[in-house]
Structures are given as C-alpha cells and as structure tokens.
Design a protein around this motif. Structure first.
Motif, PDB file in Angstrom:
ATOM      1  N   THR A 442      15.057 -63.458 -15.410  1.00 30.67           N
ATOM      2  CA  THR A 442      14.700 -64.191 -16.298  1.00 30.67           C
ATOM      3  C   THR A 442      15.109 -63.888 -17.659  1.00 30.67           C
ATOM      4  N   TRP A 443      15.017 -62.545 -17.905  1.00 29.16           N
ATOM      5  CA  TRP A 443      15.417 -62.047 -19.356  1.00 29.16           C
ATOM      6  C   TRP A 443      16.863 -62.240 -19.685  1.00 29.16           C
ATOM      7  N   MET A 444      17.792 -62.298 -18.624  1.00 24.59           N
ATOM      8  CA  MET A 444      19.088 -62.496 -19.059  1.00 24.59           C
ATOM      9  C   MET A 444      19.383 -63.883 -19.535  1.00 24.59           C
ATOM     10  N   ASP A 445      18.669 -64.676 -19.051  1.00 21.99           N
ATOM     11  CA  ASP A 445      18.574 -66.221 -19.624  1.00 21.99           C
ATOM     12  C   ASP A 445      17.607 -66.305 -21.068  1.00 21.99           C
ATOM     13  N   GLU A 446      16.268 -66.027 -20.858  1.00 20.99           N
ATOM     14  CA  GLU A 446      15.343 -66.253 -21.866  1.00 20.99           C
ATOM     15  C   GLU A 446      15.274 -65.112 -22.881  1.00 20.99           C
ATOM     16  N   GLY A 447      15.738 -64.119 -22.674  1.00 18.80           N
ATOM     17  CA  GLY A 447      15.669 -62.993 -23.497  1.00 18.80           C
ATOM     18  C   GLY A 447      16.825 -63.232 -24.610  1.00 18.80           C
ATOM     19  N   LEU A 448      18.005 -63.278 -24.004  1.00 17.32           N
ATOM     20  CA  LEU A 448      19.291 -63.265 -24.622  1.00 17.32           C
ATOM     21  C   LEU A 448      19.145 -64.618 -25.549  1.00 17.32           C
ATOM     22  N   ASN A 449      19.017 -65.797 -24.859  1.00 19.02           N
ATOM     23  CA  ASN A 449      18.524 -66.794 -25.650  1.00 19.02           C
ATOM     24  C   ASN A 449      17.766 -66.809 -26.968  1.00 19.02           C
ATOM     25  N   ILE A 488      11.275 -54.867 -18.063  1.00 17.03           N
ATOM     26  CA  ILE A 488      12.016 -55.958 -17.916  1.00 17.03           C
ATOM     27  C   ILE A 488      12.693 -56.224 -16.680  1.00 17.03           C
ATOM     28  N   MET A 489      13.272 -55.133 -16.532  1.00 19.47           N
ATOM     29  CA  MET A 489      13.962 -55.127 -15.213  1.00 19.47           C
ATOM     30  C   MET A 489      12.992 -55.448 -13.908  1.00 19.47           C
ATOM     31  N   THR A 490      12.265 -56.362 -13.915  1.00 18.08           N
ATOM     32  CA  THR A 490      11.654 -56.666 -12.733  1.00 18.08           C
ATOM     33  C   THR A 490      12.024 -58.159 -12.358  1.00 18.08           C
ATOM     34  N   ASN A 491      11.852 -58.533 -11.086  1.00 19.15           N
ATOM     35  CA  ASN A 491      12.315 -59.950 -10.516  1.00 19.15           C
ATOM     36  C   ASN A 491      11.273 -60.731 -11.179  1.00 19.15           C
ATOM     37  N   SER A 492      11.977 -61.939 -11.441  1.00 21.07           N
ATOM     38  CA  SER A 492      11.250 -63.063 -12.273  1.00 21.07           C
ATOM     39  C   SER A 492       9.958 -63.421 -11.709  1.00 21.07           C
ATOM     40  N   GLU A 493       9.791 -63.405 -10.522  1.00 27.48           N
ATOM     41  CA  GLU A 493       8.407 -63.869  -9.710  1.00 27.48           C
ATOM     42  C   GLU A 493       7.275 -62.910  -9.728  1.00 27.48           C
ATOM     43  N   SER A 494       7.667 -61.543 -10.217  1.00 24.22           N
ATOM     44  CA  SER A 494       6.834 -60.495 -10.042  1.00 24.22           C
ATOM     45  C   SER A 494       6.279 -59.834 -11.619  1.00 24.22           C
ATOM     46  N   VAL A 495       7.087 -60.657 -12.513  1.00 21.38           N
ATOM     47  CA  VAL A 495       6.799 -60.277 -14.154  1.00 21.38           C
ATOM     48  C   VAL A 495       5.303 -60.320 -14.376  1.00 21.38           C
ATOM     49  N   LEU A 496       4.699 -59.650 -14.987  1.00 24.26           N
ATOM     50  CA  LEU A 496       3.469 -59.827 -15.832  1.00 24.26           C
ATOM     51  C   LEU A 496       3.795 -60.126 -17.179  1.00 24.26           C
ATOM     52  N   GLN A 497       2.726 -61.089 -17.751  1.00 26.33           N
ATOM     53  CA  GLN A 497       3.021 -61.353 -18.982  1.00 26.33           C
ATOM     54  C   GLN A 497       4.379 -62.217 -19.301  1.00 26.33           C
ATOM     55  N   PHE A 498       4.547 -63.210 -18.599  1.00 27.77           N
ATOM     56  CA  PHE A 498       5.788 -63.654 -18.643  1.00 27.77           C
ATOM     57  C   PHE A 498       6.689 -63.688 -19.911  1.00 27.77           C
ATOM     58  N   GLY A 499       5.826 -64.639 -21.002  1.00 24.66           N
ATOM     59  CA  GLY A 499       6.416 -64.900 -22.133  1.00 24.66           C
ATOM     60  C   GLY A 499       6.779 -63.592 -23.007  1.00 24.66           C
ATOM     61  N   TYR A 565      13.664 -50.289 -18.517  1.00 19.73           N
ATOM     62  CA  TYR A 565      13.260 -49.903 -17.042  1.00 19.73           C
ATOM     63  C   TYR A 565      11.998 -49.389 -17.154  1.00 19.73           C
ATOM     64  N   THR A 566      11.234 -49.403 -18.458  1.00 17.20           N
ATOM     65  CA  THR A 566       9.877 -48.509 -18.321  1.00 17.20           C
ATOM     66  C   THR A 566       9.072 -49.732 -19.339  1.00 17.20           C
ATOM     67  N   VAL A 567       7.851 -48.982 -19.029  1.00 15.97           N
ATOM     68  CA  VAL A 567       6.572 -50.062 -19.937  1.00 15.97           C
ATOM     69  C   VAL A 567       6.239 -48.784 -21.010  1.00 15.97           C
ATOM     70  N   ASP A 568       7.109 -47.922 -21.404  1.00 15.59           N
ATOM     71  CA  ASP A 568       6.745 -46.896 -22.663  1.00 15.59           C
ATOM     72  C   ASP A 568       6.749 -47.798 -23.791  1.00 15.59           C
ATOM     73  N   HIS A 569       6.228 -47.253 -24.863  1.00  7.84           N
ATOM     74  CA  HIS A 569       6.014 -47.910 -25.915  1.00  7.84           C
ATOM     75  C   HIS A 569       6.452 -47.062 -27.189  1.00  7.84           C
ATOM     76  N   THR A 570       6.836 -47.499 -28.207  1.00  7.03           N
ATOM     77  CA  THR A 570       6.997 -46.636 -29.328  1.00  7.03           C
ATOM     78  C   THR A 570       5.836 -46.255 -30.383  1.00  7.03           C
ATOM     79  N   ASP A 571       5.919 -44.916 -30.294  1.00 13.35           N
ATOM     80  CA  ASP A 571       4.744 -44.220 -31.096  1.00 13.35           C
ATOM     81  C   ASP A 571       5.185 -43.115 -31.763  1.00 13.35           C
TER      82      ASP A 571
END
Length: 788
Positions: A442-449, A488-499, A565-571
C-alpha cells in the motif's frame, strides 16, 4: 554537565580530529547494505533500479457494455477481454479479479471481520454488522471463448480461474467474454469504495461505480500471478490496456467516466457541447450543466435510456458516475502542449465548496504533480462528489467534503475537501501511471502519493494546514508501543494503524530525505527519474530504493533499513557537553585566568560555613607558625616562569604559536541514539553574543557505533547552548533530551466545560451576527459553480 579543563596544544589538536576508533554496538549494523533483503537483479529489473533489457508486462484490452438499473440499484453487463501474453511463459489458465465478492454474504472479509459490542453504539455500526441481509457480490452468468465456446472456470472468493482450451504461448492473445450482474451497495450503510447515495428530499440516487466488472489480475516477472484475495485494505494490481465502455443509464442522468466521450451528439445537447468547447480554453471553470438545470433534472423521471460510450487508451482500470443531480463544470489546461480537460461533477448539496474549488484543485494538482514526476498525458481529469470519502481511478476520482445544509462550512471541512481532491487526483500518477502493486504494498501507492500531495498543498496556499508531510506530524505514532506498529514493508492486509503506516510514515520519510538527508536538488532529480523509468510499468519497492540511490549517488540503505524495515523511532539525545580551552602556556595569561576563576569560586559548603563558624584558626592566633608557603602565591608570575615560556615558544612553528594563542573554544558533545533509528545530526549552536549557527552532520557519523558517538565543535566565540534538531526535521520523539543546558519543552493545556450541543461553525456565527445587524452575509465568489 559542564567541565573546564586546561589542555596542552597537542591534546587540543587531537580533539579537533574526528573520532574513528569507536567500538560498534551489539546488534544489527544499521549501515549494512540491503543486498540480502532485495531481490537479485536480472534482465527484467536491473541493479540500478531501471527496467531491464528484457522487461515485459502483460496487456488486457476491454470492450464493456453495462446497464444501470435505477429502480433496483443494480448493475448488469458483459465484456470482451483480449488478453495478450507478452511474458516468456506458457499460460494454461488466467486469473480474473471479482472484487465485488467482498460484499458476498460468505466472503472471507465478512467471516474474519473483527468487532466488539459497546454499551452505546451508532445505528451505522449495527447496520454494518448486520449487512448479511445485503445480497452482494458478482453473479457470473457465463464465461465463453470468442465464438461462443463455454470456458470452464472456478471462483475462489474474490478470484476466478479461467481454464484455457489450449495453452497461451508467448506473443499470443486470447479473447473471451464474461456476463455478470450485481446489486449496488448503499454507501451510507456499507462503506465500500463505490456505491450509491439516496437523497430523500428529492428521491434521487447518485451512483459512483467502480470494481463493477471482472478485471484481469497482474502476471509479472517477480511473482507470477498476483492472485491474493481482496480482503479490504490491499487495493488493486491491474495490467494496462485500452477500454471501450458503453454505459446505459436513465435518459435524464448525466454520466461521467474514465476516458473521452465518443458519442457527444447522442447524449449532450448542442448547448452542452458548445459549453464544453468553450471550456477547453477558459481561464475559469465553465458550467456544462448549471445548478438550475440540475435542479430541474432532479424533478424529472425519464422513461427511456441513453447510452454513453467512453474510450480510454493505456489505462489500468475504469470507473464512472451517474445521476440526474449532477452539476458539471470544466476547464482546460495544457501539459507539454497537450490539452487536459479538468472537470467536476457534483450535486447541489456540494455547493458552495464544490463550484468554487473542485475543478481549480484538479487543474492545480495535475500541474504540480507533473512538475515533480512526469507530464500528465491523459486527456481528462475528473473529480466527482458523492458518498465515497475518497477513491481513485484513471482520469476519475470520487471525493467527499460537503458543507452544511445552509451552505456554511468549517475551515477543516474546506481544507479537508481540497486535500482529498488533491490526494485522489494525484493517484493518477501513483499508482494509475506508475503502476505499483497495491495488493502487496500500500505504501508505494498511498505513501508516495501523500508525499507529493503535501508538496501540492504547499503550492496551493502559503502555510497550507497539511495533515501529513511535516516530520512532527508522525511523532505521536512513532513513539507508540512497538507492539502496536508494523514496519512499512508489511503486506497491505497485515498493516497495523493503516493511515499512519501506509500514508503518513512513508510520506514523511520522503520529506526527511528531501529536506534533511539528500537536499531538494538531489532528491527531486532522483524522484523524477523513478517516475520516468516506471511510468506505465509495474515497479517494486526494490526498483524505487535502487533508483533513488542510483540517480543521486547517496547511499540510503541505512535509511530504507531503519525507516521502512523496522519500527525503530528517532530519539537522539545530548548526553553531555565538555568544554575545553587551549592552555596558552603564557604565565601572565594563565595565572590571571586562574585567579579570576578562584575569585568566582565560593568554595565548598563546609568552607563557606567554616568562615562563619571558626572565628580564628590556630595559625591566626600564633603567627609564628607561618612559614614560606603561607606567604607564597603560585599565581604570581616569576622570571623563571617567563623564561620557560619563551623557550617553549622558540621551539614551536609559526602555525603552532598561532594555535597556542588562538583562544579557541573546544566542545566535546556526547550524543546517544536512544530510539534506534539512525538520523543525521542537525545541531544549533547559540553563542554568547546571541548569534545562532546550524551545523549539519550526515548520518554516517553513526557508522562505527550505532548507539553513541562524540563530536567536537571548535568555535571562536563561547557557546552558551547546543540544541539538536531545532526545526524538528527528523521526527524526534523526545525533545526533552535535545538541548544543553537542558530546556523544558513548552506546551499548554486547555480548560473546557463539556457541552453536548454542537457549536455553530465560524461562518454560521458570522451569518447570525450580520443578520442581527441586518447586513447580508458575504458569499464567496463563484459559490454557485463555474462561470457561464
């Protein structure tokens, strides 16, 4: 923490060099290359991210005949599909998508739908749970080969396998037909990507119709058939082809669709055709169907039908809308000298917002996206207002955003409508032209857009209140518990917090690349290169990642690895600061400095209290106990001190002498990566005189040690504060550790009294005030639609 220490000239010179001998922290090297994760380059997709010499993709051409039943809210149709095998493989069967089957009573989506009962629930929620009484999904009447021979087929939920009588060899085509019907869902009860809206005031329907025909699945070099089931989130992967679609609707309906109208003389009046011709070169939207004409049509009930025929070349899909309520306006623009007709269809309930803004937003979006990607070369771009909140198809999209019944609206509603139109029209580029696999990514569609949407919003109005784009907008999501996130690199149907995952995070990641990591010039060139390479083709994530690096000469593997590829965050944090000055060795200077520091030092707490509590010491009472050292002042310069200094200076080069007396300030700043996500260091230095300086340090500073590093800053003027990421460019989730000396993060809290009654919006408040003063409410220009 601040420390003052005297250093020799040699140690000061050492501190001026970058620190390189650090130990890499345990765990994955965040600067490891992505070769082990990305597919191996081949003749179809190169290591540069470009299509290979033997790249291929399939083709599907359609001739569709569809009928709208306005009495039963149903669709029936038949289609001829010509499928061309341009792959090197022999195909014994074809896969066709039956996306309407998501509304079948026995669909996987219905069976796996999660839910819970709340003490108080809206009727809509219960309606959704009880939608089993809706008879949805395709009813396939026939599948047959050209010439009439029936073809065997098997329906597996939202996919249908069509078995071929003879294998389809490379470079061969096969033409077959499918007949079908289905019931249209009420969009207010079953919220899908298309459907109808009923208006009880005038008893009319507005239809936004998509996924209305069986559609060919993609067969590609990287995965074969894309035949994953449609479960709801993962949208559509479709091949390109030419379409000819004939839509039969009530004679008093206006029908808008993907492509160019082929029979205007049959369905439009001479006045409407004249207005369309005028609109092509108009500077403002021209009304093709006026509000007055639409309101008159609302009262009619034609007995007959009209067939509107549209044709579209080299598109991946087709959608249409139909209603007797439609106001229709249009305005032509040019892209690379090619005319593009920008148009809007909307009911009177959409005004004044839609007549004022929609077509202008369409035109602005086409121009801006073309600047950042590729020139738009389809002949039309359409925005339709109806029950669907926002959904995209080639040349046509469905958009929400309706004012109050009195014509007023909030600022949030205005900007929300403009944003959704930009977003959905922008989908013409991602993924309608740059045709990524939405079912998988989904991100290649929605994220880039969403990223280019942000750029377009900012060019619409200064400081436009964009919902996504700025790094600070994703901080709340990225600081949530990791168990509530997926990469982000997760299949569209398995994504949590989609937006947040599929829209916000990739869009903001690209903005960070553009503004902070690569710079606008390098980023814009690489991003445009990706669009040019993969226009009208099927790109994968690897193609995007590789192209962005290939066209910019910037190694971004560390960024893709961390952000995608991860769920790390910036701190990033300032752990401490040590201040150093070079010891000039000049006894007059150094002794005076030490004397000044001593005068400012009140001593320990014990020393301070002893001065008060001990009236006299023994030495005070017996002066005979004094000796040489009671009179000796080590900070008084002696001839011997001066002689040693002169000898030292003679042994130094002119450059070393200059450095010894430079008076430079050395600051060793200790930095920690607490969030795990590697980022550049943007450091703001504030000097004693109030001047500020920004220093940008590339992310590669973390390459030897991903967890903690130290950096030396050498300044002529004393620094009074260091601040990390002062403009919030990196989505840092904790700003409280970004400053030295530490600063409190400013914020506010609001006191309120809970009120159940909805407050009037600002336009309503102004209207009430002006009516009280017997003044007319100022109506926005063009609020009734375009210009005649």
């Amino acid at each position: 923490m601040l420390k003052s220490t005297l250093l020799t000239a040699g140690l000061a010179a050492l501190l001026a060099l970058p620190t390189v001998a650090q130990t890499t922290n345990s765990g994955t090297d965040k600067f490891a290359q992505l070769e082990t994760l990305l597919p191996t380059p081949n003749v179809y997709r190169t290591a540069s991210g470009a299509p290979g010499t033997d790249y291929w993709q399939q083709r599907a051409d359609y001739n569709i005949r569809v009928r709208l039943d306005d009495e039963k809210q149903a669709i029936s149709g038949d289609e001829d599909i010509t499928y061309t095998n341009l792959s090197p493989d022999v195909l014994t069967y074809l896969w066709v998508q039956l996306d309407q089957n998501i509304l079948d009573k026995n669909s996987i989506t219905t069976a796996t739908q999660l839910g819970e009962i709340q003490p108080k629930m809206p009727f809509q929620a219960v309606d959704y749970m009880q939608r089993s009484d809706f008879d949805g999904g395709f009813k396939i009447s026939e599948v047959k080969l050209k010439g009439g021979r029936a073809l065997p087929y098997v329906i597996n939920h939202t996919m249908m396998r069509v078995d071929l009588p003879t294998p389809l060899k490379p470079k061969q085509s096969v033409t077959f037909s499918i007949g079908w019907r289905y019931n249209i869902n009420d969009q207010t009860k079953i919220n899908q990507r298309s459907g109808y809206e009923f208006f009880p005031e005038d008893k009319n329907y507005l239809y936004e119709i998509a996924q209305f025909y069986p559609r060919m699945a993609v067969y590609s070099d990287y995965q074969g058939w894309q035949n994953k089931q449609f479960l709801g989130n993962g949208e559509f992967a479709l091949p390109f082809g030419d379409y000819r679609v004939s839509i039969t609707a009530p004679a008093d309906h206006v029908v808008g669709a993907t492509g160019v109208l082929q029979n205007p003389n049959d369905v439009l009046s001479s006045t409407q055709r004249q207005r369309l011709s005028q609109a092509l070169n108009a500077k403002n939207p021209v009304l093709i169907v006026s509000p007055q004409e639409a309101e008159k049509a609302e009262q009619s009930r034609a007995k007959g039908t009209k067939t509107w025929t549209y044709a579209a070349k080299n598109v991946r899909d087709f959608a249409w809308a139909s209603s007797r309520k439609f106001i229709w306006d249009a305005m032509g623009i040019k892209q690379n000298g090619v005319p593009v007709m920008c148009m809007s269809y909307y009911p009177k309930e959409g005004n004044p917002l839609w007549g004022k803004y929609s077509t202008e937003v369409v035109a602005h979006t086409i121009k801006t996206y073309s600047k950042y990607t590729i020139p738009y070369d389809y002949p039309v771009a359409i925005s339709v207002h109806g029950p669907v909140g926002g959904m995209e198809y080639p040349m046509l999209c469905f958009n929400g955003g309706r004012p109050e019944k009195d014509g007023t609206y909030t600022a949030e509603r205005k900007y929300g409508m403009i944003s959704v139109i930009i977003h959905e029209v922008g989908h013409n580029f991602f993924p309608m032209i740059i045709n990524s696999d939405e079912r998988q990514w989904t991100w290649m569609d929605e994220g880039l857009n969403s990223f280019v949407q942000y750029l377009t919003e900012q060019e619409w109005e200064r400081d436009y209140p964009s919902r996504r784009g700025e790094p600070a907008k994703i901080v709340d999501y990225m600081r949530t518990d990791k168990s509530l996130q997926t990469p982000i690199m997760t299949n569209s149907e398995s994504v949590l917090q989609f937006g947040n995952n599929a829209y916000g995070k990739p869009a903001i990641g690209l903005n960070i690349l553009r503004e902070t990591i690569m710079g606008r010039e390098l980023f814009d060139y690489a991003f445009k290169t990706y669009a040019q390479r993969w226009a009208y083709k099927h790109p994968t994530p690897a193609d995007f990642f590789r192209t962005m690096e290939d066209a910019s000469a910037v190694d971004l593997d560390w960024f893709w690895r961390g952000w995608f590829y991860t769920v790390d965050h910036t701190d990033l944090a300032i752990a401490g600061v040590k201040q150093y000055n070079v010891n000039s060795q000049n006894p007059d200077i150094e002794n005076a400095r030490q004397r000044e520091l001593a005068a400012k030092n009140p001593g320990s707490i014990s020393q301070q209290r002893n001065r008060k509590d001990i009236a006299k010491t023994l030495v005070d009472e017996k002066p005979e106990l004094n000796d040489f050292y009671n009179q000796y002042d080590p900070l008084t310069t002696t001839p011997a001190d001066k002689q040693r200094y002169q000898q030292l200076v003679k042994g130094l080069s002119a450059e070393q002498q200059q450095r010894l007396g430079s008076g430079l300030n050395f600051y060793e700043v200790s930095l920690k990566n607490l969030g795990g996500l590697t980022m550049p260091i943007i450091m703001q230095l504030t000097y004693q005189d109030g001047q500020k300086e920004i220093q940008h340090i590339p992310a590669e500073i973390w390459r030897k040690n991903n967890a903690e590093v130290s950096k030396v800053f050498i300044t002529e003027k004393p620094v009074v504060s260091f601040v990390l990421d002062p403009f919030q460019q990196t989505a840092d989730t904790d700003l409280s550790n970004n400053a030295w000396p530490q600063q409190a993060a400013p914020s506010r809290f609001e006191l309120f009294e809970y009120q159940q009654r909805q407050q009037p919006n600002p336009m309503q408040q102004q209207s009430a005030l002006q009516q009280k003063e017997q003044k007319p409410l100022t109506t926005p220009a063009g609020s009734t639609g375009g210009t005649k």
